[in-house]
Design a protein around this motif. Structure first.
Motif, mmCIF file in Angstrom:
data_model
loop_
_atom_site.group_PDB
_atom_site.id
_atom_site.type_symbol
_atom_site.label_atom_id
_atom_site.label_comp_id
_atom_site.label_asym_id
_atom_site.label_seq_id
_atom_site.Cartn_x
_atom_site.Cartn_y
_atom_site.Cartn_z
ATOM 1 N N LEU A 20 -4.168 1.104 -6.501
ATOM 2 C CA LEU A 20 -3.555 -0.195 -6.238
ATOM 3 C C LEU A 20 -2.878 -0.732 -7.493
ATOM 4 N N GLY A 21 -3.545 -0.595 -8.638
ATOM 5 C CA GLY A 21 -2.937 -1.027 -9.898
ATOM 6 C C GLY A 21 -1.683 -0.241 -10.240
ATOM 7 N N LYS A 22 -1.732 1.073 -10.040
ATOM 8 C CA LYS A 22 -0.554 1.907 -10.326
ATOM 9 C C LYS A 22 0.580 1.624 -9.351
ATOM 10 N N ALA A 23 0.251 1.323 -8.095
ATOM 11 C CA ALA A 23 1.290 1.006 -7.109
ATOM 12 C C ALA A 23 2.045 -0.259 -7.504
ATOM 13 N N GLN A 24 1.363 -1.189 -8.147
ATOM 14 C CA GLN A 24 2.015 -2.419 -8.586
ATOM 15 C C GLN A 24 2.906 -2.199 -9.805
ATOM 16 N N GLU A 25 2.651 -1.158 -10.557
ATOM 17 C CA GLU A 25 3.430 -0.873 -11.768
ATOM 18 C C GLU A 25 4.647 -0.005 -11.509
#
Length: 112
Positions: A20-25
């Motif tokens: 989820l964090g990587k998808a936001q980046e």
């Protein structure tokens, strides 16, 4: 066996938080891959947690399972934040992570 399943479920909780964090980046196709990883990890994590509380001769009580599952996810999330997202490491942050680990181990010790 249910404890091993629950630990793996907690690791997949860390994976879905990291995805989820990587998808936001990220953007475009790469973001879609991270979102796909999020959905798959979420499904696997929830399914394994369900199996740990309902499978076999000695299912884990839901309260204990949920606390352990979220504890593993929280510690994994902090570690992913440090190693993947370059978050800062402070004494108090690590102190409370170790306190959380001690609590999860304590729950395992006192559970039937």
């Amino acid at each position: 066996m249910n404890w091993i399943i629950l630990i793996v479920a907690g690791l997949f909780e860390t994976a879905f938080a990291t995805c989820l964090g990587k998808a936001q980046e990220t953007f475009g196709r790469e973001s879609l891959y991270w979102w796909g990883g999020f959905v798959v990890s979420l499904f696997i994590s929830m399914f394994l947690m369900y199996k740990s509380i309902s499978w076999g001769a000695h299912p884990i009580p839901i309260g204990t399972a949920y606390a352990v599952w979220t504890g593993i996810g929280a510690v994994g999330g902090v570690l992913a934040g440090i190693f993947v997202f370059s978050e800062t490491v402070t004494f108090w942050r690590m102190f409370f992570v170790f306190t959380l680990i001690a609590s999860v181990v304590g729950l395992k010790i006192v559970s039937n």
